[in-house]
Design an enzyme around this catalytic site. Structure first.
Site, PDB file in Angstrom:
ATOM      1  N   SER A 222      34.293  36.014  45.270  1.00 41.71           N
ATOM      2  CA  SER A 222      33.730  36.294  46.594  1.00 41.71           C
ATOM      3  C   SER A 222      32.304  35.815  46.805  1.00 41.71           C
ATOM      4  CB  SER A 222      33.801  37.802  46.881  1.00 41.71           C
ATOM      5  OG  SER A 222      35.146  38.207  47.039  1.00 41.71           O
ATOM      6  N   ILE A 223      31.570  35.502  45.741  1.00 43.72           N
ATOM      7  CA  ILE A 223      30.218  34.980  45.983  1.00 43.72           C
ATOM      8  C   ILE A 223      30.281  33.618  46.672  1.00 43.72           C
ATOM      9  CG2 ILE A 223      28.976  36.266  44.198  1.00 43.72           C
ATOM     10  CD1 ILE A 223      29.294  33.945  42.328  1.00 43.72           C
TER      11      ILE A 223
END
Length: 450
Positions: A222-223
């Site tokens: 998700s980064i």
């Protein structure tokens, strides 16, 4: 890292009255295996010269000379030493007994650190003693240079201690962290756990010690959503208040199911980011299309080495947009199906922190010659040039919505009272036997502070 002169004990076996009698006494004095020393002194190659033990302690040197054995003497030899032990060991690396760099900074800048050799004509007697040298020696002409790094020793120490605590607390296999000054690209801390003691590097490989910030490429999870959102804002296709139906955490893409760990209904774009919704992110990616997302991934430095000037840097893997289908667009948007290094990811976030300008990460600051003159370190040929990669307004917008992540979002633990903290969390499942393993994962956080 520095260089010191240490005594090395050597022997001319021909001058010993009895090799057999001398070996046990000499081996005890310098703490070596008597049988190995006996073999060394008895070979035909060593009939005039043999090392007894190189780079010994002052106590061992004194004990060897105190024996009064004919043919046993000492000479000075340089040795690389690391007075801070394992501090920044995976970045600094180490040099071998001959002073040649073998890992890390020591290897990459070996030529500058060691200087150049020179030939001197002279004569020696049969015992190998120097008798006459012709000409003079200009030591400064061949001396190695000092290398000054951008690393901050105190910040590196704090970072390593924090990583060690985290690994111990969570039973993790390893951890790595990079701290950058986003306005210059200077690396202030680069730490990996486990590390090793470069003064005795024999167990480094067994411990798994390496500079994971550049050598380990992984699926970011998700980064990577920060890149997707940045691309959408930069293309003028997204506003923070735009609303998306996150379908209570369930979405079908072809034959694949996409899920959210925290099911939500309708969210604004800022809330999609705050709660890290995969489904909302996929819908944003569809709005801009695969070509726009692929260009943003490339502009922010993924799929190529940063050119930081360290050996072993990985480039990561990014599939060309021409090979993306509907599911590939979705997975790229939330950080699966591509790999990055921690340094690449930190540099991309630093571009947001600097107002949209990418500054290539830099570790080597300057070289200082023996006469005190200072010179900048040339950038590696593959270093990415400084460039504007996002508009200032996009960078400001991203910083604003990234603050929401620490203010009630997925990174509440990263909040610091009295300071605005922008950030993004990511939890990526590891691949095991060709499938994502639900029990093995890599947890990451990227933060920006004033």
């Amino acid at each position: 890292a520095s260089t010191v002169d240490l005594d090395s004990v050597f022997c001319n076996p021909r001058q010993l009255a009895s090799v057999a009698d001398a070996v046990p006494r000499l081996a005890k004095a310098v703490r070596v295996d008597p049988s190995e020393l006996g073999k060394t002194l008895s070979t035909r190659k060593s009939q005039y010269f043999a090392w007894v033990k190189r780079r010994v302690s002052p106590q061992e040197s004194a004990a060897a000379l105190a024996l009064g054995l004919p043919g046993v003497s000492v000479r000075k030899e340089p040795r690389r030493v690391y007075p801070n032990g394992d501090l920044a060991s995976t970045v600094i690396g180490h040099a071998g007994l001959d002073g040649r760099g073998l890992e890390g900074v020591e290897l990459e800048y070996d030529d500058a650190l060691r200087g150049t050799g020179m030939e001197i004509t002279g004569m020696r007697d049969r015992l190998g003693r120097d008798l006459l040298m012709e000409g003079t020696v200009d030591a400064s002409a061949s001396a190695g240079k000092d290398l000054v790094l951008t690393l901050d020793k105190y910040l590196t120490y704090l970072t390593e201690r924090a990583l060690e605590e985290a690994v111990s607390k969570h039973g993790a296999k390893a951890a790595t962290s990079v701290m950058l000054d986003p306005h210059t690209g200077e690396i202030l801390a680069m730490a990996s756990v486990p590390g090793y003691n470069p003064n005795n590097p024999s167990d480094a490989a067994e411990r798994g010690a390496r500079n994971r910030a550049i050598t380990d490429a992984y699926e970011p999870g998700s980064i990577m959503k920060t890149v997707t959102f940045s691309a959408a804002f930069d293309a003028g296709k997204l506003r923070p208040e735009d609303r998306f139906d996150c379908q209570l955490g369930q979405m079908q893409v072809g034959k694949y199911h996409i899920r959210d760990d925290h099911p939500k209904g309708v969210l604004t774009a800022a809330e999609v980011f705050k709660h890290s919704s995969n489904i909302g992110t996929v819908k944003i990616a569809r709005r801009i299309g695969k070509e726009t997302l692929a260009r943003a991934i490339d502009r922010l430095g993924f799929g190529r080495p940063t050119g930081v000037g360290l050996p072993g840097e990985r480039r990561g893997t990014v599939r060309p947009a021409s090979r993306w289908g509907e599911i590939e667009l979705a997975t790229q948007a939330f950080g699966q199906g591509l790999t990055v290094t921690p340094l690449q990811m930190a540099a991309a976030y630093a571009a947001i922190a600097s107002g949209g300008v990418y500054h290539p990460p830099r570790l080597a600051a300057r070289l200082v010659s023996a006469d005190g003159r200072s010179e900048p370190v040339p950038r590696p040929a593959d270093a990415r040039p400084e460039a504007r990669v996002l508009s200032e307004s996009t960078a400001r917008t991203m910083l604003t919505i990234m603050q929401g992540v620490t203010e009630g979002g997925t990174a509440k633990l990263a909040a610091i009272p009295g300071y605005p903290v922008a950030g993004k969390t990511g939890t990526a499942q590891k691949v095991s036997n060709g499938r994502y393993d639900p029990n093995k994962y890599l947890a990451a956080f990227l933060g920006i502070v004033p």
